[in-house]
Design an enzyme around this catalytic site. Sequence first.
Site, mmCIF file in Angstrom:
data_model
loop_
_atom_site.group_PDB
_atom_site.id
_atom_site.type_symbol
_atom_site.label_atom_id
_atom_site.label_comp_id
_atom_site.label_asym_id
_atom_site.label_seq_id
_atom_site.Cartn_x
_atom_site.Cartn_y
_atom_site.Cartn_z
ATOM 1 N N SER A 167 7.218 -4.644 -5.889
ATOM 2 C CA SER A 167 5.858 -4.194 -6.206
ATOM 3 C C SER A 167 5.205 -5.089 -7.259
ATOM 4 O O SER A 167 4.161 -5.687 -7.020
ATOM 5 C CB SER A 167 5.856 -2.750 -6.716
ATOM 6 O OG SER A 167 6.712 -1.950 -5.957
ATOM 7 N N SER A 195 15.088 -7.681 10.849
ATOM 8 C CA SER A 195 15.094 -8.876 9.990
ATOM 9 C C SER A 195 16.383 -8.896 9.176
ATOM 10 O O SER A 195 17.154 -7.940 9.201
ATOM 11 C CB SER A 195 13.916 -8.814 9.027
ATOM 12 O OG SER A 195 14.085 -7.699 8.160
ATOM 13 N N LYS A 247 7.377 0.955 -2.460
ATOM 14 C CA LYS A 247 6.321 0.820 -1.447
ATOM 15 C C LYS A 247 5.129 1.711 -1.789
ATOM 16 O O LYS A 247 3.978 1.344 -1.515
ATOM 17 C CB LYS A 247 6.869 1.140 -0.057
ATOM 18 C CG LYS A 247 7.869 0.110 0.468
ATOM 19 C CD LYS A 247 7.314 -1.304 0.458
ATOM 20 C CE LYS A 247 8.198 -2.276 1.240
ATOM 21 N NZ LYS A 247 7.782 -3.690 1.060
#
Length: 286
Positions: free
Chosen positions: A147, A222, A190
Amino acid sequence: RGKRAFIAGIADDNGYGWAIAKSLAAAGAEILVGTWVPALNIFETSLRRGKFDESRVLPDGSLMEITKVYPLDAVYDCPEDVPEDVKTNKRYAGSSNWTVKEVAESVKQDFGTIDILVHSLANGPEVSKPLLETSRYGYLAAISASSYSFVSLLKYFIPIMNPGGSTISLTYIASERIIPGYGGGMSSAKAALESDTKVLAFEAGRKHNIRVNTISAGPLRSRAAKAIGFIDMMIDYSLENGPLQKELTAEEVGNAAAFLASPLASAITGAVVYVDNGLNAMGVGV
Ligand code: NAI
């Protein structure tokens, strides 16, 4: 003149960052990349040896060119912040100027300005622990890497961004709904990223005419996602329960990013844009 993009968070050809770079390159942008210092060597070697050539192919048949790869560790803002053990670490000592401030300075020296900034990175050392078992250290590390790293990138790159420019990050719905397994404070990180997207859109918009958006992406296999451990389950869940029953490709997220970075999205800022086959809109699984 074509646009110039800096994409932070590419270390292989499997993640969202790579796909975003390709979509931007296909739209004519010049591509600069920021790669996590410990992953730099293998990424550059693989790139040089042609290991990614197949995935460099653009829709017109040409190969994506990466003009320059910069070492980056987005957890450190300036050299004074780097602890001694990291400075002398074998994997870091071989590179230089990889704090956020220094990378921005290097890009300025090399190219003057950029138009597009992409943050496609996250890290949470305790991601596999439930929040209730997460340490203060793990929680703060997740916030720092996932963040604050975006705040920091904007802080140092906005001064070299052309007015009208666009910035994009990647987020995940675990910020607003319960996704068991997305632990270690990553859900909190998030949530912070999405809230910051609004405040930063205001500040960067008013002061610099820069847009700030985030893409809430569906599950992709990923490297980072595989490390969390439940990615196959999330992909299956989405396939079974989402409105669009197809596997989400990284390219679809790349294309959404290219749209958001383009003048077609000139009135979109402060937004969380879902690119997830619509899964976010479901209330129950069916
Ligand atoms: P990825 O492994 O391709 O990308 C993450 C990158 O972050 C890696 O290249 C890693 O080297 C880099 N990184 C980690 N710590 C760093 C640091 N301190 N400084 C600089 N770079 C650092 O994986 P993926 O999944 O494509 O992740 C990109 C973004 O997409 C992340 O923000 C992730 O949370 C987000 N996202 C991923 C989803 C998925 O299912 N894969 C779903 C929704 C969002």
